[in-house]
Every structure is written in structure tokens, then in C-alpha cells.
Design an enzyme around this catalytic site. Structure first.
Site, PDB file in Angstrom:
ATOM      1  N   CYS A  76      38.632  51.650  31.885  1.00  0.00           N
ATOM      2  CA  CYS A  76      37.785  50.975  32.869  1.00  0.00           C
ATOM      3  C   CYS A  76      36.299  51.137  32.560  1.00  0.00           C
ATOM      4  O   CYS A  76      35.486  50.278  32.902  1.00  0.00           O
ATOM      5  CB  CYS A  76      38.061  51.517  34.272  1.00  0.00           C
ATOM      6  SG  CYS A  76      39.653  51.020  34.954  1.00  0.00           S
ATOM      7  N   HIS A 111      44.701  46.490  38.697  1.00  0.00           N
ATOM      8  CA  HIS A 111      44.262  45.813  37.483  1.00  0.00           C
ATOM      9  C   HIS A 111      45.306  46.036  36.383  1.00  0.00           C
ATOM     10  O   HIS A 111      45.964  47.080  36.341  1.00  0.00           O
ATOM     11  CB  HIS A 111      42.930  46.373  36.978  1.00  0.00           C
ATOM     12  CG  HIS A 111      41.726  45.778  37.632  1.00  0.00           C
ATOM     13  ND1 HIS A 111      40.557  46.477  37.811  1.00  0.00           N
ATOM     14  CD2 HIS A 111      41.488  44.535  38.139  1.00  0.00           C
ATOM     15  CE1 HIS A 111      39.652  45.708  38.397  1.00  0.00           C
ATOM     16  NE2 HIS A 111      40.202  44.524  38.607  1.00  0.00           N
TER      17      HIS A 111
END
Length: 704
Positions: free
Chosen positions: A264, A168
Site C-alpha cells: 500500500c 482492496h
């Protein structure tokens, strides 16, 4: 506390590492401590509560990764783009996040089901609100970026991730207040790094080392001048502090086991809207069509791999599979790239594989005039070895003189447009040159499985053969040579002096004498050492029979040069009896044309050696015209040069003891080329023996 900044979090009530969908999860399934995870989450929650407002979304049983709220989606102002998770293990989170944002009054946009996008994990706003950085490569698709630009009315900059550990964008990239950027350059491809360097001033780029990156230093939460992050090195902490930020460290070891850390676990839900922003995205998309034996020949997989490996993305719009073994297939593929330049590079490679636009999108090539002799326009199309056609005035025109690394020049004649591949130095004012890749197509052979297997020896496809396969390759090459000779074809040999040093000279001379060679290309050295061996029995002063250096042998090659210069040419030296055997002797006696291209290191040189490089290239090109096969024998520079001049369709055999040379020629991409890593003298000896066997069989067959 800053009331204007809000984050969304989800308690780790059901958190665990239940499956593996990224490298961090490997070996950590059910190895996370629930108590430590709760403790670490609580510490982060309280740190954020002290500096901003934190909202909570209820955790749902069965969705352990819901704790990573950064992946819920992306928002700007009152607009929320819901994530489309790549893995089925997380797709069940989508309706819960959608319901929460709708309940808070956000306008929710949903991407198509088959278009992955993983929210603020892969899309990060520049803290100045100027643009959106959007990642792709592992979890999110490039084709989602134009929709983000449209729905959020913002400029989107696409960054390609290339290290699977940083799957990511937020694992290796963190925009900070004031235009600063914390990032790990090695996680991105070269295009993305250039884009970052263009947009972020050097003094504001904080590039980190791998050790900090592996600790998810970039997976940080930025609140004004505060940076909340997992464990960080003292050196990096000092750099961040010197940039005017306060670093707050809070351990995230239990969440690292699932591939996440501070960022996150949070989603910023108050992203201010800049009034002067506007939608813009550099992503470019085109549709291509491929036809042929796409599965048998591996063309479709090669095309799709090529797109991904070079920074693009694809969507197969339709695929029509041939119903029978002899039937061809077709596929329409949408190709996307992060910029026009990247798209042009990808399209050029796809054209080499035979890709064309679908019929409704075919248009004329873009032509620009030559305004200075020997100079092409910017962005000229670079020609390849494959037969090429250019669309001019609504018709396809085949390019003449096909070769690699040239430009395609168009001239108008009474009979219509003419296209020629020309070296840049040969371009003339008045010609027009193809630029871009629009209106270009290459013609690739379409062969069924039956056609490929119908011959006793079908030529090996674009491979490099090791020592263990030399005999097999020799059999094949011998069979091809015999076929070419018997039908009056043309074989061109490119040879270096190693042929003579390894004892292969007598075998090459045999091939010439028996009619297997129709032209010889080389440099000054092969001719010198061949005639040295003929006249003195040595090569580079080494006795060819005993394998030892002879006294004064270092002068032998100079003596032969001097003697030939006295006669004025190799042919005259042969006629005078100075040269009585060998490669050059057989060329002269059998009227086989040769060209010797000189170099700065040449001694003498011989009177036949062409020291004008441009003229030597022209001679090579002329002798290669109409060739059916090229044998490249241990001559790296001459072989590479010949490879560039030779169009596809010509069988090529490159023999060299150096694997790098063989690989270089194989990489040119011709399916009719093979490379053999072996001693060239051994190869030629085996080749002559095999040809003799074929001749014996032929005579036996005739007598029967």
C-alpha cells in the site's frame, strides 16, 4: 540494486488515522504513533532503495492517507490511469498525483467522476505481463475495467472481493515473478476463485491461511526474487522460500491500523509493456427497465441488491418516480457482470422480478432445435413460476403450462408460434427451445397501495410465520377458503401422514365434507394411516384417543393395506363398508379426485398408489390445473414437488413443524405464498373452528 525497477513513495509527514473508511480503522482513530510510523516507513524505504530506485511525491497537509501511494492510480509503460477515490476523505489526493505524473511526462487518463477506481490497490499486473488482475466489490467499480483494458491495451480479469477486511485487491492478492501467486482464497467469491485457478497453475498458487492474511502477508512488494512483507508465519515463509524467493520482513504495525502495509505504501512506476498484448475484457453490460410500484413493493432495492450479491455492478441511468400513490415508477438500470455466465445468472433473476430490456433493445428470443427426444440444447432457459412471455417473430407469445424448472419449447402452427413450459423429458425433435435470456419477460402484477389494502384480508406476502402469529394466519386462510368456495374456485391439499398422526385427520375430513377441498395430493402413507385410523382407531399402531401404542399395532397399517388390496381400490373399500369415515372416505363420498404418488419405501402399496413416478407427476400436474390455493400440510417432498409445478398467482400455504421445510417453499419466491411453522394438527383444528365462526356470522347476517 535493480535500476530498471522504480517505485513511488510518499513520506508519512502528515500520516494519522483521522477517520474510519475501512474495518481496520475502527477503534484506531488518532491511536497511531507518529514516531513508530516514521521509523517503519523509513525501514521499508531503505529496503527498497537497496534493491530498486525510489522516487518521492511530496506529502500534502490534510491528506493523511496520501502515504498509501499504491492508490494514486495505475500505470503501464507511459500511460497512467488516475484514481477516482470512493470516499471523499481521499478524493483531495487526486490533483496532486495527477500533477506529479504529468510533470514526469506520463499520459494521464481520468475516469468519470462517478466511477470509482482506486489504482494499483485494486489492479495488479501479472508479473509476466500477460494480463491485469482487477478487483471490485468495495472501492472500485466493475464498469471501470473496460476502460482500463482500452487505455492500457491489455486483457483485464475481474475479481470480486467479498470480505470487507480485504477491501482492496492488494490486501489479499500478490502476483510474483515467474507466474507465482500469493493470495487468500476466502477473500474472493467462487467465480473469482475459479478464474484464478484457470489462469494460475496449481504448483504456482500459494494460498495462505487467515492468520497470515490478517497480517497483510499478501500486501507485499515483489522485486524479482525478493518479497518484502510485514510479519509472516514460519510456515508461509518456508513455502515462499521453497518457491525460490527471498523473504524480507519489515514491521508495518502502525500502518495496519489504517488498513495498509508494504504494498500500500508503494506504487511501481516502471511496468514493462508486452508487445504482443491486446485489449480484452470479459465484463458484459446490459440495460434493463423496471416498471411498477418500485418503491412501495421494494422491487428496485431487491433488484439492485440481487445484482451486487451475485457478483455484478449497476448504474441507475434514470429513475422516474410516480407522482401519486397510485402512480407507477420506472427505472433504467445498466447492469454489468464479470463474465457472460454471471450475467446470464443475474439477468435470469432480474427477469423473475419483471425486468425487461428498454424498448430500443428488445429482440427475439434465441431458439435452438431439439435434436434428441427428451434432451434440451445446452444453455436452455430454465422456466420459473412466473407468467412468462417469449418474443418470437417480433411478437410476444405467452408460455402455456407455466411451471418451475422446465424448458420453454416453441412450435410453429397455422395460427402462429406456440410456447409451452415442458419438462426436459417431454421435449420432442422438431421443437425449438429458448436458450439464453434474450427475448424473455415475466408478467408481474402491478398493485397500488390502495389495491393492496382494499380487502379485509390481503394475502400475506412471501413470509414465514412463527408460532406467535398462527391465529392471525388461520383467520386469513379461513377467509380465503370461504371466498374461494363461495365463488366456485379450486383448493388443492397436499398432505403427509403427519396430518393423521397429529390428530388432524378429522379436521381435514371436515374441510372436504364442507366443500373446501377440490383435490387431494399425497403419498401412500397418508391414505394408509387415515384408513387405519378409520378401521382400527390407530395411526402407526398408536391409539389416537389414548396416545399409547397398542399390542400388535405395528401390523395395523399392513392389515389395512391388505384389506384394501382385497377389494381392489379405496373406493370399493368405502362402498363395502371397510372404511366408514376419515379423509379418504370423504374424498370418495364427495367425488373429490386424489392422487397418491408412491416411493421406494412404500409398504404394499395400496392399489390406488401410482408407483410410476412420471405418471404420478402428470396426475399431480393435472389436478393442480386451475387451482386458486394450495394447502401444503406436513409433506416435505410432495410439497416441494407441488411448489415446482404451481405457477405464480396461486395462493400457497405451507404448514410444517420443521422450519427448513417452510423456508424451502417460501424461497421459491412467490409473493402469494406464506409459511407457518407449527403443529399441523393444531393448525387444522384452529382452521375448522374459524371457518365455523365465519359460517355462524354468515347465518346471523342472513337472518338479520
Amino acid at each position: 540494486m535493480t535500476d530498471s525497477i522504480r517505485f513511488l513513495m510518499c513520506a508519512p509527514d502528515h500520516y494519522d488515522v483521522d477517520y474510519v473508511i475501512n474495518p481496520w480503522m475502527e477503534g484506531n482513530v488518532h491511536k497511531s504513533s507518529r514516531d513508530r510510523a516514521v521509523e517503519q516507513w523509513e525501514k521499508l524505504y531503505h529496503v527498497l532503495k537497496e534493491n530498486a530506485v525510489v522516487d518521492l511525491v511530496p506529502p500534502e497537509k490534510g491528506w493523511p492517507d496520501m502515504v498509501f501511494t499504491a492508490n494514486a492510480g495505475l500505470l503501464l509503460g507511459n500511460t497512467f490511469v488516475l484514481s477516482r477515490f470512493y470516499h471523499k476523505e481521499r478524493q483531495g489526493e487526486e490533483p496532486y498525483f495527477k500533477a506529479w505524473f504529468e510533470s514526469k511526462g506520463f499520459t494521464v487518463h481520468e475516469l468519470p467522476k462517478d466511477l470509482p477506481f482506486e489504482g494499483a490497490g485494486d489492479a495488479l499486473l501479472d508479473r509476466e505481463g500477460r494480463w491485469l488482475w482487477a478487483g471490485y466489490g468495495f472501492r472500485s467499480e466493475l464498469d471501470s475495467h473496460p476502460l482500463l483494458a482500452k487505455w492500457l491495451n491489455i486483457e483485464v480479469l475481474s475479481l470480486r472481493l467479498v470480505d470487507e477486511r480485504f477491501y482492496h485487491l492488494d490486501t489479499c492478492f500478490c502476483p510474483l515473478t515467474g507466474g507465482y501467486l500469493l493470495y487468500y482464497p476466502a477473500a474472493f467469491d467462487s467465480y473469482s476463485n475459479r478464474l484464478i485457478e484457470m489462469r494460475v497453475a496449481p504448483e504456482k498458487r500459494i494460498a495462505i491461511e487467515e492468520a497470515d492474511a490478517a497480517n497483510f502477508a499478501c500486501n507485499a512488494v515483489n522485486i524479482d526474487k525478493i518479497v518484502v512483507m510485514n510479519k509472516v508465519s514460519e510456515a508461509l515463509k518456508t513455502r515462499i522460500t521453497q518457491a525460490g524467493f527471498q523473504v524480507i520482513e519489515t514491521p508495518m504495525s502502525e500502518f495496519l491500523k489504517a488498513g495498509g502495509a508494504c504494498k500500500c505504501l508503494t506504487l511501481r512506476v516502471t511496468e514493462p509493456v508486452q508487445e504482443d498484448r491486446s485489449a480484452n475484457v470479459m465484463v458484459e453490460s446490459r440495460t434493463i427497465r423496471m416498471e411498477g410500484h418500485l418503491l412501495d413493493a421494494g422491487l428496485i432495492s431487491r433488484a439492485l441488491d440481487l445484482i451486487i450479491e451475485n457478483g455484478g455492478s449497476f448504474q441507475v441511468l434514470n429513475f422516474n418516480l410516480g407522482e401519486q400513490r397510485q402512480s407507477t415508477s420506472s427505472a433504467d438500470v445498466k447492469v454489468s457482470a464479470p463474465s457472460h455466465d454471471v450475467m446470464e445468472e443475474i439477468m435470469g433473476m432480474l427477469i423473475d422480478l419483471g425486468a425487461v430490456p428498454p424498448p430500443q433493445e428488445i429482440c427475439d428470443a434465441i431458439l435452438e432445435p431439439v435434436v434428441q427426444d427428451g434432451v434440451g440444447p445446452d444453455d436452455f432457459y430454465v422456466s420459473t413460476i412466473y407468467p412468462t412471455e417469449v418474443r418470437v417473430n417480433g411478437q410476444w407469445v405467452k408460455a402455456q403450462n407455466q411451471r418451475m424448472d422446465g424448458a420453454v419449447a416453441i412450435t410453429e402452427t397455422a395460427d402462429g408460434p406456440v410456447a409451452k413450459c415442458k419438462l426436459l423429458r417431454d421435449l420432442k425433435v422438431g421443437e425449438k427451445v429458448v436458450v439464453d435470456v434474450v427475448g424473455i419477460r415475466t408478467i408481474r402484477k402491478t398493485e397500488s397501495r390502495e389495491q393492496r389494502n382494499s380487502q379485509e384480508f390481503s394475502f400475506m406476502s412471501g413470509s414465514v410465520s412463527s408460532e406467535r402469529r398462527v391465529e392471525l394466519v388461520v383467520e386469513q386462510v379461513a377467509w380465503e377458503l370461504r371466498q374461494i368456495r363461495d365463488r366456485g374456485g379450486k383448493v388443492v391439499v397436499t398432505a403427509g401422514p403427519v396430518v393423521i398422526h397429529t390428530g388432524g385427520g378429522e379436521h381435514l375430513a371436515h374441510l372436504i365434507r364442507e366443500g373446501y377441498v377440490q383435490a387431494l395430493l399425497g403419498g401412500n402413507a397418508i391414505a394408509v394411516h387415515d384408513m387405519e385410523q378409520s378401521n382400527m382407531g390407530t395411526s402407526l399402531g398408536v391409539d389416537m384417543k389414548r396416545g399409547i401404542a397398542v399390542r400388535g399395532g405395528h401390523r395395523h397399517h399392513l392389515k389395512i393395506i391388505n384389506a384394501v388390496r382385497r377389494y381392489g381400490s379405496i373406493a370399493k373399500a368405502v362402498e363395502a363398508g371397510l372404511v366408514t369415515n376419515g379423509v379418504m372416505y370423504e374424498c370418495v363420498k364427495h367425488n373429490i379426485p386424489f392422487s397418491l404418488a408412491g416411493s421406494i419405501r412404500d409398504d404394499g402399496p395400496l392399489p390406488d398408489t401410482q408407483m410410476d413416478l412420471v405418471k404420478a407427476q402428470e396426475e399431480y400436474t393435472e389436478l393442480l390445473r386451475g387451482a386458486d390455493m394450495v394447502l401444503m400440510l406436513s409433506s416435505m417432498l410432495h410439497s416441494i414437488g407441488v411448489g415446482n409445478m404451481t405457477p405464480a398467482g396461486v395462493k400457497m400455504v405451507c404448514v410444517d413443524i420443521n422450519p427448513a421445510v417452510v423456508t424451502k417453499l417460501s424461497d421459491r419466491g412467490s409473493i402469494e405464498s406464506i409459511g407457518v411453522v407449527t403443529d399441523v394438527g393444531l393448525f387444522l383444528s384452529l382452521l375448522v373452528n374459524q371457518l365455523d365462526k365465519l359460517t355462524s356470522r354468515h347465518h346471523v347476517a342472513q337472518s338479520v
